[in-house]
Design a protein around this motif. Structure first.
Motif: not given
Length: 250
Positions: A62-63, A66, A70, A82-83, A86-87, A89-90, A120
């Motif tokens: 996923p990195q 990102l 995007w 949204v980022f 996602a940040y 969760l990552c 995040g």
């Protein structure tokens, strides 16, 4: 009552339709939910969740999404929100924060990227802390023994905000390791999240600025940001060495 004929005996055969007799189960009866409330089962669940998260990171990377993929239809504050999700969760799935911080700066610029990365960071720390507290604390607390572990647990339990603030300001301890160690201790949610948010600002800002100026690596802003990152890394190494030396001298 059956009639008996003289010279005969009653039929000893059992009744063809005997009444159902309930037998008590052998052995102790466990109440419902006892197995699910086992601390070792919760710890195994935590290990399984973290293993699945690590495998997902290795498979889907996923990195990379990102940093370079995007969605173009997302922009502005909505994209930054949204980022941030996602940040979080990552980071809970062990994606390195420095890479995500650089991506935040490259995608949204220094200011909005810093806000997204900090959001995040706090979200990911909260997810990891909750998982460790709910699924791992009861099983791992008995193993907090020895001089180093006892000292670390005492610092986090009794001086949680100050200790976590120092850990975030001088990033010598990996982000995920600090989250789960704090979860096993008796540290509260509020000091943990507040110290994480405040202590992560300087280092995260440096990475966001570096990411926003990555196309001009000779610019003063990029050089200052990288210099700050190097200096905080050296400071973290010095602090860790002094702590270790102090523990050995006791």
């Amino acid at each position: 009552m059956p009639l008996l004929v003289p010279g005969t005996l009653p039929d000893p055969s059992p009744d063809p339709c005997p009444a159902a007799v309930s037998e008590a189960p052998s052995g102790p009866v466990r109440p419902a939910g006892t197995v699910l409330s086992s601390p070792w089962l919760r710890l195994a669940t935590l290990v399984a969740v973290l293993a699945c998260a690590g495998v997902a990171v290795l498979l889907y990377e996923p990195q990379r999404l990102l940093a370079s993929g995007w969605p173009p239809e997302l922009s502005g504050a909505g994209a930054a929100a949204v980022f941030a999700v996602a940040y979080g969760l990552c980071t809970a799935a062990f994606v390195p924060r420095p890479l995500l911080n650089l991506a935040a700066g490259a995608l949204f610029g220094a200011q909005l990227g810093l806000a997204a990365a900090l959001g995040g960071t706090v979200l990911g720390a909260g997810i990891a802390f909750t998982l460790g507290r709910v699924l791992g604390q009861d099983a791992l607390r008995p193993f907090v023994r020895g001089r180093w572990l006892t000292a670390a647990d005492g610092q986090l339990s009794h001086h949680g905000f100050r200790s976590m603030l120092a850990i975030r300001l001088f990033p010598g301890v990996p982000f995920a390791a600090a989250n789960y160690c704090a979860a096993v201790s008796r540290m509260g949610y509020a000091p943990f999240l507040l110290a994480t948010g405040l202590g992560s600002i300087p280092n995260t800002a440096a990475y966001a600025v570096a990411g926003s100026r990555a196309t001009t690596p000779t610019s003063p802003a990029f050089l200052c940001a990288m210099g700050f990152i190097v200096l905080t890394g050296l400071a973290a190494a010095v602090v860790a060495w002094r702590k270790r030396h102090r523990l050995h001298s006791r």
